[in-house]
Design a protein around this motif. Structure first.
Motif, PDB file in Angstrom:
ATOM      1  N   PRO A  23       0.810  -1.221   0.000  1.00  0.00           N
ATOM      2  CA  PRO A  23       0.000   0.000   0.000  1.00  0.00           C
ATOM      3  C   PRO A  23       0.846   1.275   0.000  1.00  0.00           C
ATOM      4  CG  PRO A  23      -0.107  -1.091   2.141  1.00  0.00           C
ATOM      5  CD  PRO A  23       0.649  -2.001   1.224  1.00  0.00           C
ATOM      6  N   TYR A  24       2.082   1.214   0.537  1.00  0.00           N
ATOM      7  CA  TYR A  24       2.967   2.380   0.583  1.00  0.00           C
ATOM      8  C   TYR A  24       4.377   1.939   0.220  1.00  0.00           C
ATOM      9  CZ  TYR A  24      -0.904   4.106   3.367  1.00  0.00           C
ATOM     10  OH  TYR A  24      -2.153   4.453   3.803  1.00  0.00           O
ATOM     11  N   LEU A  25       5.051   2.709  -0.611  1.00  0.00           N
ATOM     12  CA  LEU A  25       6.447   2.452  -0.929  1.00  0.00           C
ATOM     13  C   LEU A  25       7.282   3.498  -0.205  1.00  0.00           C
ATOM     14  CD1 LEU A  25       6.328   1.631  -4.748  1.00  0.00           C
ATOM     15  CD2 LEU A  25       6.587   0.063  -2.831  1.00  0.00           C
ATOM     16  N   ALA A  26       7.999   3.067   0.820  1.00  0.00           N
ATOM     17  CA  ALA A  26       8.753   4.000   1.652  1.00  0.00           C
ATOM     18  C   ALA A  26      10.230   4.066   1.271  1.00  0.00           C
ATOM     19  CB  ALA A  26       8.613   3.606   3.125  1.00  0.00           C
ATOM     20  N   CYS A  27      10.654   3.281   0.307  1.00  0.00           N
ATOM     21  CA  CYS A  27      12.096   3.252   0.027  1.00  0.00           C
ATOM     22  C   CYS A  27      12.403   3.068  -1.454  1.00  0.00           C
ATOM     23  CB  CYS A  27      12.758   2.154   0.838  1.00  0.00           C
ATOM     24  SG  CYS A  27      12.098   0.527   0.481  1.00  0.00           S
ATOM     25  N   CYS A  28      11.798   3.846  -2.307  1.00  0.00           N
ATOM     26  CA  CYS A  28      12.069   3.744  -3.740  1.00  0.00           C
ATOM     27  C   CYS A  28      13.479   4.248  -4.034  1.00  0.00           C
ATOM     28  CB  CYS A  28      11.079   4.590  -4.535  1.00  0.00           C
ATOM     29  SG  CYS A  28       9.410   3.966  -4.453  1.00  0.00           S
ATOM     30  N   SER A  29      14.148   3.619  -4.992  1.00  0.00           N
ATOM     31  CA  SER A  29      15.452   4.117  -5.419  1.00  0.00           C
ATOM     32  C   SER A  29      15.344   4.823  -6.765  1.00  0.00           C
ATOM     33  CB  SER A  29      16.457   2.969  -5.503  1.00  0.00           C
ATOM     34  OG  SER A  29      16.063   2.044  -6.482  1.00  0.00           O
ATOM     35  N   ASP A  30      14.146   4.907  -7.297  1.00  0.00           N
ATOM     36  CA  ASP A  30      13.955   5.625  -8.548  1.00  0.00           C
ATOM     37  C   ASP A  30      13.195   6.920  -8.271  1.00  0.00           C
ATOM     38  OD1 ASP A  30      11.501   4.507  -7.899  1.00  0.00           O
ATOM     39  OD2 ASP A  30      11.108   3.714  -9.890  1.00  0.00           O
ATOM     40  N   CYS A  31      12.984   7.695  -9.300  1.00  0.00           N
ATOM     41  CA  CYS A  31      12.265   8.953  -9.122  1.00  0.00           C
ATOM     42  C   CYS A  31      10.760   8.702  -9.123  1.00  0.00           C
ATOM     43  CB  CYS A  31      12.630   9.922 -10.242  1.00  0.00           C
ATOM     44  SG  CYS A  31      12.202   9.311 -11.874  1.00  0.00           S
ATOM     45  N   GLN A  32      10.027   9.675  -8.657  1.00  0.00           N
ATOM     46  CA  GLN A  32       8.581   9.568  -8.696  1.00  0.00           C
ATOM     47  C   GLN A  32       8.142   9.620 -10.152  1.00  0.00           C
ATOM     48  OE1 GLN A  32       6.435   8.941  -6.128  1.00  0.00           O
ATOM     49  NE2 GLN A  32       8.372   8.553  -5.108  1.00  0.00           N
ATOM     50  N   PRO A  33       7.241   8.761 -10.537  1.00  0.00           N
ATOM     51  CA  PRO A  33       6.879   8.679 -11.956  1.00  0.00           C
ATOM     52  C   PRO A  33       6.099   9.900 -12.443  1.00  0.00           C
ATOM     53  CG  PRO A  33       5.453   7.271 -10.637  1.00  0.00           C
ATOM     54  CD  PRO A  33       6.506   7.815  -9.711  1.00  0.00           C
ATOM     55  N   LEU A  34       6.315  10.196 -13.714  1.00  0.00           N
ATOM     56  CA  LEU A  34       5.559  11.240 -14.386  1.00  0.00           C
ATOM     57  C   LEU A  34       4.593  10.561 -15.349  1.00  0.00           C
ATOM     58  CD1 LEU A  34       8.466  13.681 -15.364  1.00  0.00           C
ATOM     59  CD2 LEU A  34       6.903  13.878 -13.418  1.00  0.00           C
ATOM     60  N   THR A  35       3.484  11.212 -15.619  1.00  0.00           N
ATOM     61  CA  THR A  35       2.582  10.710 -16.652  1.00  0.00           C
ATOM     62  C   THR A  35       3.176  11.082 -18.006  1.00  0.00           C
ATOM     63  OG1 THR A  35       1.301  12.751 -16.791  1.00  0.00           O
ATOM     64  CG2 THR A  35       0.589  11.108 -15.144  1.00  0.00           C
ATOM     65  N   MET A  36       2.746  10.426 -19.060  1.00  0.00           N
ATOM     66  CA  MET A  36       3.243  10.771 -20.389  1.00  0.00           C
ATOM     67  C   MET A  36       2.851  12.202 -20.740  1.00  0.00           C
ATOM     68  SD  MET A  36       5.248   8.537 -21.395  1.00  0.00           S
ATOM     69  CE  MET A  36       5.570   9.396 -22.912  1.00  0.00           C
ATOM     70  N   SER A  37       1.699  12.657 -20.289  1.00  0.00           N
ATOM     71  CA  SER A  37       1.303  14.045 -20.544  1.00  0.00           C
ATOM     72  C   SER A  37       2.311  15.011 -19.930  1.00  0.00           C
ATOM     73  CB  SER A  37      -0.085  14.325 -19.972  1.00  0.00           C
ATOM     74  OG  SER A  37      -1.039  13.531 -20.618  1.00  0.00           O
ATOM     75  N   GLN A  38       2.786  14.704 -18.723  1.00  0.00           N
ATOM     76  CA  GLN A  38       3.775  15.566 -18.065  1.00  0.00           C
ATOM     77  C   GLN A  38       5.108  15.545 -18.823  1.00  0.00           C
ATOM     78  OE1 GLN A  38       3.303  13.561 -14.268  1.00  0.00           O
ATOM     79  NE2 GLN A  38       2.595  15.476 -13.313  1.00  0.00           N
ATOM     80  N   VAL A  39       5.513  14.386 -19.289  1.00  0.00           N
ATOM     81  CA  VAL A  39       6.758  14.281 -20.043  1.00  0.00           C
ATOM     82  C   VAL A  39       6.639  15.042 -21.361  1.00  0.00           C
ATOM     83  CG1 VAL A  39       8.302  12.685 -21.265  1.00  0.00           C
ATOM     84  CG2 VAL A  39       7.422  12.079 -18.997  1.00  0.00           C
ATOM     85  N   LEU A  40       5.542  14.816 -22.077  1.00  0.00           N
ATOM     86  CA  LEU A  40       5.372  15.441 -23.386  1.00  0.00           C
ATOM     87  C   LEU A  40       5.178  16.948 -23.307  1.00  0.00           C
ATOM     88  CD1 LEU A  40       3.242  12.707 -25.151  1.00  0.00           C
ATOM     89  CD2 LEU A  40       5.653  13.282 -25.529  1.00  0.00           C
ATOM     90  N   ALA A  41       4.807  17.466 -22.148  1.00  0.00           N
ATOM     91  CA  ALA A  41       4.692  18.914 -21.987  1.00  0.00           C
ATOM     92  C   ALA A  41       6.055  19.591 -22.177  1.00  0.00           C
ATOM     93  CB  ALA A  41       4.119  19.250 -20.611  1.00  0.00           C
TER      94      ALA A  41
END
Length: 178
Positions: A23-41
């Motif tokens: 239910p919760y990820l407290a230790c990711c080693s990657d960045c928070q994901p972006l939506t494709m809309s955010q990337v394409l902006a």
């Protein structure tokens, strides 16, 4: 290629079982994901058009030529797009170690770390010294890698030094003087 089979990668097995079910990820080693809309902006017209016309399927084995040219242009060296191999880090570690190491060779690796960074060499019969993370100097917050400790691990016979900075899983980096 001589050696013993690679052991199961415990971290990968753990992630496969829990990463997308917790239910919760407290230790990711990657960045928070972006939506494709955010990337394409952030994309220019040409890149946006390329995305909108993208067909999913196999590409050239060396990778998309436009991507290889962009990566080569990013680094101001003599890297030519025709000499650039685009691959996942895991395969790169495996291929590099099998190309450069032989049974009995000595390597030094940052530790703790991603299992393949030491397990591949161990499976090949290499001697692996672990450069252990330590508490921060002076008892301050965080952790650090002591460069003096590294120097004591490296010998005239050391064939490879495997480092990972910013370090995963601690996020530690080395200072410029180090």
């Amino acid at each position: 290629m001589a050696g013993t089979p690679l052991p199961p990668f415990k971290l990968e097995r753990f992630f496969a079982k829990h990463e997308f079910n917790a239910p919760y990820l407290a230790c990711c080693s990657d960045c928070q994901p972006l939506t494709m809309s955010q990337v394409l902006a952030h994309a220019n017209e040409e890149d946006r058009a390329r995305w909108e016309g993208l067909q999913l399927g196999y590409t050239e084995t060396q990778g998309l030529p436009a991507l290889r040219r962009a990566v080569a242009a990013r680094y101001h060296t003599r890297v030519d797009a025709d000499h650039l191999a685009v691959l996942a880090p895991e395969e790169g570690v495996y291929l590099a170690m099998h190309a450069l190491l032989s049974p009995g060779d000595h390597i030094v690796v940052t530790y703790p770390g991603y299992q393949s960074l030491y397990a591949i060499a161990e499976s090949m019969g290499c001697r692996v010294s672990r450069w252990q993370v330590e508490g921060a100097p002076g008892g301050g917050p965080g952790v650090a890698f002591n460069v003096t400790a590294l120097k004591s691990l490296v010998t005239p016979g050391t064939k490879m030094l495997v480092v990972n900075f910013p370090h995963n899983p601690t996020g530690t980096t080395l200072s410029l003087p180090d």
